[in-house]
Design an enzyme around this catalytic site. Sequence first.
Site, PDB file in Angstrom:
ATOM      1  N   ASP A 134      35.582  37.462  36.458  1.00 27.29           N
ATOM      2  CA  ASP A 134      35.832  36.813  35.167  1.00 27.29           C
ATOM      3  C   ASP A 134      37.313  36.706  34.824  1.00 27.29           C
ATOM      4  O   ASP A 134      37.699  36.734  33.649  1.00 27.29           O
ATOM      5  CB  ASP A 134      35.091  37.551  34.025  1.00 27.29           C
ATOM      6  CG  ASP A 134      33.604  37.627  34.281  1.00 27.29           C
ATOM      7  OD1 ASP A 134      33.069  36.680  34.887  1.00 27.29           O
ATOM      8  OD2 ASP A 134      32.985  38.626  33.875  1.00 27.29           O
ATOM      9  N   GLY A 173      29.694  33.255  37.047  1.00 30.45           N
ATOM     10  CA  GLY A 173      29.715  32.292  35.948  1.00 30.45           C
ATOM     11  C   GLY A 173      31.163  31.854  35.808  1.00 30.45           C
ATOM     12  O   GLY A 173      31.999  32.633  35.381  1.00 30.45           O
ATOM     13  N   HIS A 174      31.459  30.640  36.235  1.00 32.84           N
ATOM     14  CA  HIS A 174      32.840  30.149  36.229  1.00 32.84           C
ATOM     15  C   HIS A 174      32.982  29.058  35.170  1.00 32.84           C
ATOM     16  O   HIS A 174      32.330  28.017  35.263  1.00 32.84           O
ATOM     17  CB  HIS A 174      33.218  29.616  37.616  1.00 32.84           C
ATOM     18  CG  HIS A 174      33.237  30.696  38.668  1.00 32.84           C
ATOM     19  ND1 HIS A 174      33.564  30.457  39.977  1.00 32.84           N
ATOM     20  CD2 HIS A 174      32.985  32.021  38.580  1.00 32.84           C
ATOM     21  CE1 HIS A 174      33.503  31.595  40.654  1.00 32.84           C
ATOM     22  NE2 HIS A 174      33.139  32.556  39.827  1.00 32.84           N
ATOM     23  N   LYS A 232      38.841  32.280  37.296  1.00 36.14           N
ATOM     24  CA  LYS A 232      38.890  31.552  38.569  1.00 36.14           C
ATOM     25  C   LYS A 232      38.437  30.105  38.388  1.00 36.14           C
ATOM     26  O   LYS A 232      39.013  29.187  38.960  1.00 36.14           O
ATOM     27  CB  LYS A 232      37.972  32.245  39.606  1.00 36.14           C
ATOM     28  CG  LYS A 232      38.397  33.676  39.923  1.00 36.14           C
ATOM     29  CD  LYS A 232      37.407  34.363  40.855  1.00 36.14           C
ATOM     30  CE  LYS A 232      36.053  34.629  40.259  1.00 36.14           C
ATOM     31  NZ  LYS A 232      36.026  35.588  39.139  1.00 36.14           N
ATOM     32  N   GLN A 257      33.177  36.714  41.825  1.00 34.60           N
ATOM     33  CA  GLN A 257      33.419  38.130  41.525  1.00 34.60           C
ATOM     34  C   GLN A 257      34.917  38.444  41.677  1.00 34.60           C
ATOM     35  O   GLN A 257      35.728  37.571  41.428  1.00 34.60           O
ATOM     36  CB  GLN A 257      32.545  39.051  42.406  1.00 34.60           C
ATOM     37  CG  GLN A 257      31.062  38.991  42.060  1.00 34.60           C
ATOM     38  CD  GLN A 257      30.328  37.793  42.630  1.00 34.60           C
ATOM     39  OE1 GLN A 257      30.344  37.561  43.818  1.00 34.60           O
ATOM     40  NE2 GLN A 257      29.675  37.025  41.797  1.00 34.60           N
TER      41      GLN A 257
HETATM   42  P1  GDP Z   1      35.660  33.337  36.185  1.00 38.48           P
HETATM   43  O1  GDP Z   1      34.331  33.949  36.436  1.00 38.48           O
HETATM   44  O2  GDP Z   1      36.760  34.036  36.890  1.00 38.48           O
HETATM   45  O3  GDP Z   1      35.683  31.857  36.435  1.00 38.48           O
HETATM   46  O4  GDP Z   1      35.949  33.533  34.617  1.00 38.48           O
HETATM   47  P2  GDP Z   1      34.904  33.289  33.412  1.00 38.48           P
HETATM   48  O5  GDP Z   1      34.718  31.841  33.225  1.00 38.48           O
HETATM   49  O6  GDP Z   1      33.687  34.130  33.584  1.00 38.48           O
HETATM   50  O7  GDP Z   1      35.699  33.950  32.203  1.00 38.48           O
HETATM   51  C1  GDP Z   1      36.969  33.519  31.846  1.00 38.48           C
HETATM   52  C2  GDP Z   1      36.924  33.038  30.389  1.00 38.48           C
HETATM   53  O8  GDP Z   1      38.239  32.905  29.915  1.00 38.48           O
HETATM   54  C3  GDP Z   1      36.288  31.679  30.211  1.00 38.48           C
HETATM   55  O9  GDP Z   1      35.680  31.607  28.964  1.00 38.48           O
HETATM   56  C4  GDP Z   1      37.491  30.725  30.276  1.00 38.48           C
HETATM   57  O10 GDP Z   1      37.249  29.498  29.595  1.00 38.48           O
HETATM   58  C5  GDP Z   1      38.525  31.538  29.571  1.00 38.48           C
HETATM   59  N1  GDP Z   1      39.913  31.322  29.990  1.00 38.48           N
HETATM   60  C6  GDP Z   1      40.437  31.114  31.210  1.00 38.48           C
HETATM   61  N2  GDP Z   1      41.782  31.075  31.167  1.00 38.48           N
HETATM   62  C7  GDP Z   1      42.121  31.250  29.868  1.00 38.48           C
HETATM   63  C8  GDP Z   1      43.350  31.361  29.171  1.00 38.48           C
HETATM   64  O11 GDP Z   1      44.429  31.300  29.736  1.00 38.48           O
HETATM   65  N3  GDP Z   1      43.295  31.569  27.814  1.00 38.48           N
HETATM   66  C9  GDP Z   1      42.115  31.684  27.146  1.00 38.48           C
HETATM   67  N4  GDP Z   1      42.148  31.893  25.846  1.00 38.48           N
HETATM   68  N5  GDP Z   1      40.935  31.598  27.784  1.00 38.48           N
HETATM   69  C10 GDP Z   1      40.935  31.408  29.114  1.00 38.48           C
HETATM   70  P1  IMO Z   2      32.366  35.884  38.423  1.00 36.78           P
HETATM   71  O1  IMO Z   2      32.353  35.076  39.702  1.00 36.78           O
HETATM   72  C1  IMO Z   2      31.889  39.825  36.639  1.00 36.78           C
HETATM   73  C2  IMO Z   2      28.967  42.486  38.523  1.00 36.78           C
HETATM   74  C3  IMO Z   2      27.718  42.854  37.762  1.00 36.78           C
HETATM   75  C4  IMO Z   2      27.466  44.255  38.301  1.00 36.78           C
HETATM   76  C5  IMO Z   2      27.885  44.119  39.771  1.00 36.78           C
HETATM   77  C6  IMO Z   2      26.735  43.900  40.724  1.00 36.78           C
HETATM   78  O2  IMO Z   2      31.930  35.124  37.234  1.00 36.78           O
HETATM   79  O3  IMO Z   2      33.670  36.578  38.266  1.00 36.78           O
HETATM   80  P2  IMO Z   2      25.187  41.799  41.261  1.00 36.78           P
HETATM   81  O4  IMO Z   2      24.267  41.018  40.375  1.00 36.78           O
HETATM   82  O5  IMO Z   2      26.268  40.999  41.884  1.00 36.78           O
HETATM   83  O6  IMO Z   2      24.463  42.647  42.254  1.00 36.78           O
HETATM   84  O7  IMO Z   2      25.905  42.855  40.249  1.00 36.78           O
HETATM   85  O8  IMO Z   2      28.774  43.024  39.822  1.00 36.78           O
HETATM   86  N1  IMO Z   2      29.206  41.032  38.680  1.00 36.78           N
HETATM   87  C7  IMO Z   2      30.159  40.361  38.023  1.00 36.78           C
HETATM   88  N2  IMO Z   2      31.032  40.770  37.086  1.00 36.78           N
HETATM   89  N3  IMO Z   2      31.938  38.569  37.108  1.00 36.78           N
HETATM   90  C8  IMO Z   2      31.098  38.156  38.072  1.00 36.78           C
HETATM   91  O9  IMO Z   2      31.201  36.954  38.669  1.00 36.78           O
HETATM   92  C9  IMO Z   2      30.120  39.056  38.548  1.00 36.78           C
HETATM   93  N4  IMO Z   2      29.131  38.985  39.464  1.00 36.78           N
HETATM   94  C10 IMO Z   2      28.592  40.197  39.545  1.00 36.78           C
HETATM   95  O10 IMO Z   2      27.944  42.847  36.381  1.00 36.78           O
HETATM   96  O11 IMO Z   2      28.361  45.158  37.695  1.00 36.78           O
HETATM   97 MG    MG Z   3      32.692  34.730  35.369  1.00 42.77          MG
END
Ligand code: GDP
Ligand code: IMO
Ligand code: MG
Length: 428
Positions: free
Chosen positions: A13, A40-41, A16, A224
């Site tokens: 999270d 979840g991206h 990416k 991840q």
């Molecule tokens: P990922 O799994 O690495 O793709 O990240 P996620 O999407 O799960 O979580 C990142 C969150 O931060 C999302 O809601 C993005 O829209 C948000 N985000 C990413 N970069 C920025 C930033 O520079 N500033 C803010 N405020 N939000 C950001």
């Molecule tokens: P993105 O790509 C954050 C965490 C779960 C749990 C552990 C194992 O959005 O960054 P799993 O279901 O993979 O066997 O769970 O990994 N986890 C994540 N945490 N971002 C993710 O993906 C994750 N995918 C799995 O919360 O701790």
């Molecule tokens: Mg994510």
Amino acid sequence: MATVIVVGAQWGDEGKGKLVDYLTHKADLVARYQGGHNAGHTVVIQNEKYVLHLIPSGILHKDTICVIGNGVVVEPAALIDEIRGLRDRGIKVGDNLLISKNAHLIMPYHIALDNAGEKMRGKKCIGTTGRGIGPAYVDKMARTGIRVGDLLSPEILKEKISANLRNINFLLKNLYKSGGFNSRKILNEYIGYAKILKKHIADTDLIINNAVAAGKNVLLEGAQGTLLDIDHGTYPYVTSSNSIAGGACTGAGIGPTRITKVLGVVKAYTTRVGSGPLPTELFDSIGEEIRMKGGEFGATTGRPRRCGWLDTVILRHAATVNGLTGIAITKLDILDGLDKIKICTAYRYRGKTYSHFPKESDIFEKCTPVYEEMKGWKGSTLGIGEFNKLPLQAQAYIRRIEELIGVRADIISTGQKRDELILLRDQF
Ligand code: GDP
Ligand code: IMO
Ligand code: MG
């Protein structure tokens, strides 16, 4: 012409999705190489928000080929839902989406095993996403997995499902005391998925290598993060795949000699979802403020993310095991207005200082962070596009992170939206 890996440097999270979408402006092909719909991206374009789970975050660029690589575990119903959800919003998902024949399928019994296993672990549960990821990779390693390519041969599919269910139903009934699965029902369900997905199934290793050979720009999207990697993370509180950069080679079928850059995505603070140690975790009002302001709730499960200060010990580890050539620092804007900002530079445990990530899980679980304190900044960094327009203290924070990790910042993200970032160095 370059092949760039985008990898999470913390516990996932990091942002990416946003970075991959941005870099796709110059990419011809984007491939996911591991994980599944546990990811979840998020991509935000103007006021539209998209959350990608299995489909690469480059899909919003209609001329880019998106590949689900062999290292990914695919839940076909989730993938079909995602395809339909995107199409309903006017996004092209057709011959621009390819799925590797060698990617493994998540079956309904994997999801049941994931949840039953977690329940049995009780307080020691991993806090998985409950998507069947771990059990699907277990079958892959046990050489009993069913692959996407098997969807094309109903006879093979039938045989494999029946063989697997003999063991799995025994386990479910006798160990977990839950119901079993009917092989015919699963077969019919998966034959239905095959009809829908067939046109996307391909020899993706060849396609990716041909693109590289033709001088195209290729982006490899990690899911991840480094500390969730099965080998290099906080085992056993990890996911079941190699999320680090090395996983891109095995999970996409591309040789290490083809990789030109590895961009580590670093959130300006630390978050984690699920169980496991997090040395810099904040349990006070600052942690809560960061969670609320940063919208730190899981993009897949909606669970609140645990929040803490930036930890440069784990980031040095990430720089090493990924061979990072640069970092993208995200969510700088979330730290706007804080009086003081802390950075963890080392850990203390039983009178000893550790500046490297300790492999002993008991040390990592019980250590206390050693902090360095910096002054915060007053103004807003939201949407700033040039480094020298950042408040001086924010500039100092970035420079200090670079120094402590030993890797330069190539990109600084200052907001959710596609173009809210500072580009210091091109990746392609
Ligand atoms: P990922 O799994 O690495 O793709 O990240 P996620 O999407 O799960 O979580 C990142 C969150 O931060 C999302 O809601 C993005 O829209 C948000 N985000 C990413 N970069 C920025 C930033 O520079 N500033 C803010 N405020 N939000 C950001
Ligand atoms: P993105 O790509 C954050 C965490 C779960 C749990 C552990 C194992 O959005 O960054 P799993 O279901 O993979 O066997 O769970 O990994 N986890 C994540 N945490 N971002 C993710 O993906 C994750 N995918 C799995 O919360 O701790
Ligand atoms: Mg994510």
